[in-house]
Scaffold this motif. Structure first.
Motif, mmCIF file in Angstrom:
data_model
loop_
_atom_site.group_PDB
_atom_site.id
_atom_site.type_symbol
_atom_site.label_atom_id
_atom_site.label_comp_id
_atom_site.label_asym_id
_atom_site.label_seq_id
_atom_site.Cartn_x
_atom_site.Cartn_y
_atom_site.Cartn_z
ATOM 1 N N LYS A 4 0.836 -1.195 0.000
ATOM 2 C CA LYS A 4 0.000 0.000 0.000
ATOM 3 C C LYS A 4 0.870 1.243 0.000
ATOM 4 O O LYS A 4 2.023 1.220 0.432
ATOM 5 C CB LYS A 4 -0.930 -0.009 1.210
ATOM 6 C CG LYS A 4 -1.951 -1.128 1.133
ATOM 7 C CD LYS A 4 -2.912 -1.065 2.283
ATOM 8 C CE LYS A 4 -3.951 -2.174 2.162
ATOM 9 N NZ LYS A 4 -4.871 -2.148 3.291
ATOM 10 N N ARG A 70 -3.513 2.170 14.224
ATOM 11 C CA ARG A 70 -3.360 1.100 13.236
ATOM 12 C C ARG A 70 -4.587 0.201 13.318
ATOM 13 O O ARG A 70 -4.913 -0.319 14.383
ATOM 14 C CB ARG A 70 -2.127 0.250 13.473
ATOM 15 C CG ARG A 70 -2.025 -0.886 12.421
ATOM 16 C CD ARG A 70 -0.884 -1.871 12.608
ATOM 17 N NE ARG A 70 0.394 -1.207 12.677
ATOM 18 C CZ ARG A 70 1.198 -1.249 13.746
ATOM 19 N NH1 ARG A 70 0.848 -1.917 14.812
ATOM 20 N NH2 ARG A 70 2.347 -0.630 13.732
ATOM 21 N N TRP A 71 -5.261 0.060 12.167
ATOM 22 C CA TRP A 71 -6.376 -0.884 12.096
ATOM 23 C C TRP A 71 -5.843 -2.281 12.335
ATOM 24 O O TRP A 71 -4.714 -2.595 11.932
ATOM 25 C CB TRP A 71 -7.059 -0.824 10.734
ATOM 26 C CG TRP A 71 -7.767 0.458 10.438
ATOM 27 C CD1 TRP A 71 -7.456 1.361 9.465
ATOM 28 C CD2 TRP A 71 -8.923 0.987 11.102
ATOM 29 N NE1 TRP A 71 -8.341 2.411 9.494
ATOM 30 C CE2 TRP A 71 -9.253 2.208 10.489
ATOM 31 C CE3 TRP A 71 -9.712 0.545 12.175
ATOM 32 C CZ2 TRP A 71 -10.328 2.991 10.893
ATOM 33 C CZ3 TRP A 71 -10.783 1.328 12.584
ATOM 34 C CH2 TRP A 71 -11.083 2.529 11.940
ATOM 35 N N TYR A 74 -4.387 -3.859 9.225
ATOM 36 C CA TYR A 74 -3.240 -3.237 8.561
ATOM 37 C C TYR A 74 -1.969 -4.046 8.834
ATOM 38 O O TYR A 74 -1.840 -4.696 9.866
ATOM 39 C CB TYR A 74 -3.018 -1.824 9.090
ATOM 40 C CG TYR A 74 -3.767 -0.715 8.382
ATOM 41 C CD1 TYR A 74 -4.842 -0.961 7.543
ATOM 42 C CD2 TYR A 74 -3.407 0.608 8.588
ATOM 43 C CE1 TYR A 74 -5.519 0.067 6.926
ATOM 44 C CE2 TYR A 74 -4.083 1.642 7.960
ATOM 45 C CZ TYR A 74 -5.131 1.368 7.135
ATOM 46 O OH TYR A 74 -5.804 2.383 6.518
ATOM 47 N N GLU A 78 1.881 -0.031 8.493
ATOM 48 C CA GLU A 78 0.796 0.842 8.025
ATOM 49 C C GLU A 78 0.055 1.441 9.219
ATOM 50 O O GLU A 78 -0.006 0.835 10.292
ATOM 51 C CB GLU A 78 -0.175 0.056 7.143
ATOM 52 C CG GLU A 78 0.472 -0.480 5.896
ATOM 53 C CD GLU A 78 -0.421 -1.432 5.124
ATOM 54 O OE1 GLU A 78 -0.006 -1.834 4.033
ATOM 55 O OE2 GLU A 78 -1.519 -1.776 5.602
ATOM 56 N N ASP A 99 -2.710 8.232 5.559
ATOM 57 C CA ASP A 99 -3.278 6.883 5.568
ATOM 58 C C ASP A 99 -2.617 6.074 4.458
ATOM 59 O O ASP A 99 -1.909 6.628 3.614
ATOM 60 C CB ASP A 99 -4.789 6.950 5.357
ATOM 61 C CG ASP A 99 -5.534 5.687 5.765
ATOM 62 O OD1 ASP A 99 -4.887 4.715 6.210
ATOM 63 O OD2 ASP A 99 -6.764 5.669 5.625
#
Length: 126
Positions: A4, A70-71, A74, A78, A99
């Motif tokens: 990403k 951070r999700w 991810y 990231e 992001d």
């Protein structure tokens, strides 16, 4: 998994850094504009959108300066980040949103952030 790309957006916000920070770093503040409901346990935030819950860890923060999350889905490198700066010229408060997204999704993700930040501005009267 595809790599990403990091992207950053900037938004002028008419409020003090301290007020803005509360909307970015607390479950109560995030619940005002970012999700239908936000709950927090330690450094983990639970974001509820129409019954769908996503989990994010608050990785770092500095009061009135930035907060990084951070999700749970991810990769380790990231994150998404809210950074508060002030223009040297106008003394205006600037919110920078950083992001990660796949290259083909960046435009859509940017539009989502624009919509979210418009809601934030409405909530704080900016």
């Amino acid at each position: 998994m595809s790599k990403k790309n990091l992207y950053t957006l900037e938004f002028p916000i008419r409020c003090s850094p301290g007020i803005l920070y509360e909307f970015l770093a607390t479950s109560a503040g995030l619940g005002e504009w970012f999700a239908d409901e936000v709950k927090q346990k330690d450094n983990t935030f639970f974001f509820n959108w129409d019954g769908n819950i996503d989990e994010a860890e608050q990785l770092e923060s500095e009061e009135n300066v930035f907060v990084r999350y951070r999700w749970d889905y991810y990769d380790d490198k990231e994150y998404f980040e809210f950074r508060i700066t002030q223009s040297d010229v106008t003394n205006e408060t600037i919110l920078q949103v950083s992001d990660f997204a796949d290259k083909t999704d960046i435009k859509d993700q940017q539009q989502l952030w624009v919509h979210q930040i418009d809601d934030l501005k409405h909530r704080i009267g900016s």
